[in-house]
Design a protein around this motif. Structure first.
Motif, PDB file in Angstrom:
ATOM      1  N   LEU A  35       0.823  -1.205   0.000  1.00  0.00           N
ATOM      2  CA  LEU A  35       0.000   0.000   0.000  1.00  0.00           C
ATOM      3  C   LEU A  35       0.859   1.258   0.000  1.00  0.00           C
ATOM      4  N   VAL A  36       1.952   1.232   0.756  1.00  0.00           N
ATOM      5  CA  VAL A  36       2.856   2.379   0.790  1.00  0.00           C
ATOM      6  C   VAL A  36       3.503   2.572  -0.574  1.00  0.00           C
ATOM      7  N   ARG A  37       3.987   1.472  -1.158  1.00  0.00           N
ATOM      8  CA  ARG A  37       4.605   1.564  -2.480  1.00  0.00           C
ATOM      9  C   ARG A  37       3.608   2.078  -3.510  1.00  0.00           C
ATOM     10  N   SER A  38       2.386   1.567  -3.447  1.00  0.00           N
ATOM     11  CA  SER A  38       1.369   1.976  -4.402  1.00  0.00           C
ATOM     12  C   SER A  38       1.065   3.464  -4.279  1.00  0.00           C
ATOM     13  N   GLY A  39       0.952   3.946  -3.054  1.00  0.00           N
ATOM     14  CA  GLY A  39       0.677   5.360  -2.853  1.00  0.00           C
ATOM     15  C   GLY A  39       1.793   6.242  -3.365  1.00  0.00           C
ATOM     16  N   LEU A  40       3.029   5.846  -3.096  1.00  0.00           N
ATOM     17  CA  LEU A  40       4.175   6.619  -3.582  1.00  0.00           C
ATOM     18  C   LEU A  40       4.277   6.565  -5.097  1.00  0.00           C
ATOM     19  N   ARG A  41       3.983   5.379  -5.658  1.00  0.00           N
ATOM     20  CA  ARG A  41       4.047   5.239  -7.116  1.00  0.00           C
ATOM     21  C   ARG A  41       3.043   6.154  -7.800  1.00  0.00           C
ATOM     22  N   VAL A  42       1.819   6.190  -7.293  1.00  0.00           N
ATOM     23  CA  VAL A  42       0.792   7.064  -7.866  1.00  0.00           C
ATOM     24  C   VAL A  42       1.209   8.520  -7.746  1.00  0.00           C
ATOM     25  N   LEU A  43       1.737   8.870  -6.570  1.00  0.00           N
ATOM     26  CA  LEU A  43       2.170  10.249  -6.336  1.00  0.00           C
ATOM     27  C   LEU A  43       3.261  10.652  -7.320  1.00  0.00           C
ATOM     28  N   ILE A  44       4.260   9.776  -7.503  1.00  0.00           N
ATOM     29  CA  ILE A  44       5.387  10.092  -8.376  1.00  0.00           C
ATOM     30  C   ILE A  44       4.977  10.059  -9.843  1.00  0.00           C
ATOM     31  N   THR A  45       4.098   9.121 -10.211  1.00  0.00           N
ATOM     32  CA  THR A  45       3.649   9.024 -11.603  1.00  0.00           C
ATOM     33  C   THR A  45       2.959  10.301 -12.059  1.00  0.00           C
ATOM     34  N   ASP A  46       2.313  10.985 -11.131  1.00  0.00           N
ATOM     35  CA  ASP A  46       1.626  12.235 -11.463  1.00  0.00           C
ATOM     36  C   ASP A  46       2.554  13.442 -11.447  1.00  0.00           C
ATOM     37  N   THR A  47       3.853  13.194 -11.258  1.00  0.00           N
ATOM     38  CA  THR A  47       4.831  14.281 -11.178  1.00  0.00           C
ATOM     39  C   THR A  47       5.754  14.204 -12.398  1.00  0.00           C
ATOM     40  N   PRO A  48       5.747  15.198 -13.266  1.00  0.00           N
ATOM     41  CA  PRO A  48       6.471  15.108 -14.550  1.00  0.00           C
ATOM     42  C   PRO A  48       7.968  14.868 -14.424  1.00  0.00           C
ATOM     43  N   ASP A  49       8.616  15.381 -13.381  1.00  0.00           N
ATOM     44  CA  ASP A  49      10.078  15.281 -13.304  1.00  0.00           C
ATOM     45  C   ASP A  49      10.565  14.079 -12.508  1.00  0.00           C
ATOM     46  N   LEU A  50       9.643  13.203 -12.079  1.00  0.00           N
ATOM     47  CA  LEU A  50      10.023  12.011 -11.327  1.00  0.00           C
ATOM     48  C   LEU A  50       9.444  10.778 -12.005  1.00  0.00           C
ATOM     49  N   GLU A  51      10.167   9.659 -11.903  1.00  0.00           N
ATOM     50  CA  GLU A  51       9.715   8.421 -12.550  1.00  0.00           C
ATOM     51  C   GLU A  51      10.093   7.225 -11.686  1.00  0.00           C
ATOM     52  N   VAL A  52       9.137   6.339 -11.410  1.00  0.00           N
ATOM     53  CA  VAL A  52       9.417   5.096 -10.696  1.00  0.00           C
ATOM     54  C   VAL A  52       9.907   4.058 -11.703  1.00  0.00           C
ATOM     55  N   VAL A  53      11.123   3.575 -11.491  1.00  0.00           N
ATOM     56  CA  VAL A  53      11.692   2.592 -12.421  1.00  0.00           C
ATOM     57  C   VAL A  53      11.753   1.187 -11.826  1.00  0.00           C
ATOM     58  N   GLY A  54      11.428   1.059 -10.537  1.00  0.00           N
ATOM     59  CA  GLY A  54      11.450  -0.254  -9.919  1.00  0.00           C
ATOM     60  C   GLY A  54      10.891  -0.213  -8.517  1.00  0.00           C
ATOM     61  N   GLU A  55      10.456  -1.387  -8.033  1.00  0.00           N
ATOM     62  CA  GLU A  55       9.920  -1.504  -6.682  1.00  0.00           C
ATOM     63  C   GLU A  55      10.510  -2.731  -6.011  1.00  0.00           C
ATOM     64  N   ALA A  56      10.802  -2.602  -4.711  1.00  0.00           N
ATOM     65  CA  ALA A  56      11.381  -3.692  -3.939  1.00  0.00           C
ATOM     66  C   ALA A  56      10.598  -3.871  -2.643  1.00  0.00           C
ATOM     67  N   ALA A  57      10.411  -5.138  -2.255  1.00  0.00           N
ATOM     68  CA  ALA A  57       9.689  -5.435  -1.020  1.00  0.00           C
ATOM     69  C   ALA A  57      10.621  -5.738   0.135  1.00  0.00           C
ATOM     70  N   ASN A  58      11.923  -5.755  -0.122  1.00  0.00           N
ATOM     71  CA  ASN A  58      12.891  -6.003   0.952  1.00  0.00           C
ATOM     72  C   ASN A  58      14.258  -5.448   0.534  1.00  0.00           C
ATOM     73  N   GLY A  59      15.206  -5.540   1.456  1.00  0.00           N
ATOM     74  CA  GLY A  59      16.520  -4.967   1.198  1.00  0.00           C
ATOM     75  C   GLY A  59      17.272  -5.641   0.075  1.00  0.00           C
ATOM     76  N   GLU A  60      17.157  -6.987  -0.010  1.00  0.00           N
ATOM     77  CA  GLU A  60      17.868  -7.697  -1.076  1.00  0.00           C
ATOM     78  C   GLU A  60      17.423  -7.200  -2.450  1.00  0.00           C
ATOM     79  N   GLU A  61      16.118  -7.044  -2.610  1.00  0.00           N
ATOM     80  CA  GLU A  61      15.609  -6.565  -3.893  1.00  0.00           C
ATOM     81  C   GLU A  61      16.054  -5.131  -4.167  1.00  0.00           C
ATOM     82  N   ALA A  62      16.105  -4.319  -3.134  1.00  0.00           N
ATOM     83  CA  ALA A  62      16.537  -2.925  -3.302  1.00  0.00           C
ATOM     84  C   ALA A  62      17.978  -2.856  -3.781  1.00  0.00           C
ATOM     85  N   VAL A  63      18.845  -3.681  -3.189  1.00  0.00           N
ATOM     86  CA  VAL A  63      20.256  -3.698  -3.596  1.00  0.00           C
ATOM     87  C   VAL A  63      20.387  -4.177  -5.030  1.00  0.00           C
TER      88      VAL A  63
END
Length: 220
Positions: free
Chosen positions: A13-41
């Motif tokens: 839910l947090v990721r989804s909210g941030l993704r929607v927020l960023i998608t509506d912002t022209p100068d920012l783009e979500v290029v990936g999502e991670a559910a834990n630290g390993e995925e983030a790295v």
């Protein structure tokens, strides 16, 4: 230029909210999502985003260890940590790991977007009332453990000491300019020289130096 962002949080839910927020912002783009630290790295290594928005408490590898590994890598990625008021010890760890910013999850949405931009631009975000207190506590504990004397500021001019003091108090370049009656460009130049002279990676480390040198007293 578009800021490329990876979102790392174990709550969809947090990721989804941030993704929607960023998608509506022209100068920012979500290029990936991670559910834990390993995925983030992994995503930081594969995608080389400008910023990873990093939760601290995640299953498996937490955000602190993930931040440490990302900052140890060769890429240009910077980390903006999301925190809450009751996670002091975790923020201390993120500070040591090399995070460039600390945002509070209940901040206004526009402030979160601004935090991403600040970190992406190579600056650092210090959330007033939260991070400065945490840094002060962190440094107090470090001094008590090590018995070190206040840090020397050899080679730093009187004006630069004034600027460093204001950075330690959480002032922006514009606020420093107003306080010292100088231009914003001059304030920015002073900060750049301090980064170089003190071997600091970013503004967060300058705040730490200001506390270590005794220029800023820990909040009471």
């Amino acid at each position: 230029m578009t800021v490329r962002v990876v979102l790392a949080d174990d709550q969809p839910l947090v990721r989804s909210g941030l993704r929607v927020l960023i998608t509506d912002t022209p100068d920012l783009e979500v290029v990936g999502e991670a559910a834990n630290g390993e995925e983030a790295v992994r995503l930081a290594a594969e995608l080389a985003p400008d910023v990873v928005v990093m939760d601290i408490r995640m299953p498996g590898m937490d955000g602190i260890e993930a931040t440490r590994r990302i900052m140890a890598g060769p890429g240009p990625t910077r980390v903006l940590v999301l925190t809450t008021f009751d996670e002091d010890e975790h923020v201390h760890g993120a500070l040591r790991a090399g995070a460039s910013g600390f945002a509070v999850k209940d901040m206004a949405l526009d402030d979160i977007l601004a935090a991403v931009r600040v970190v992406a631009a190579g600056d650092a975000l210090i959330a007033p009332g939260v991070t400065r207190r945490l840094i002060a506590d962190f440094l107090a504990g470090s001094r008590a453990a090590s018995g070190r004397a206040p840090r020397s500021l050899e080679g730093v001019t009187d004006r630069e000491r004034e600027v460093l003091t204001l950075v330690g108090r959480g002032r922006s370049n514009g606020e420093i300019a107003d306080d010292l009656f100088i231009s914003a460009a001059t304030a920015k130049s002073h900060v750049a020289r301090l980064l170089s002279k003190l071997g600091a990676r970013d503004r967060v480390q300058l705040v730490i130096v200001a506390y270590e040198a005794g220029l800023v007293a820990p909040p009471g």
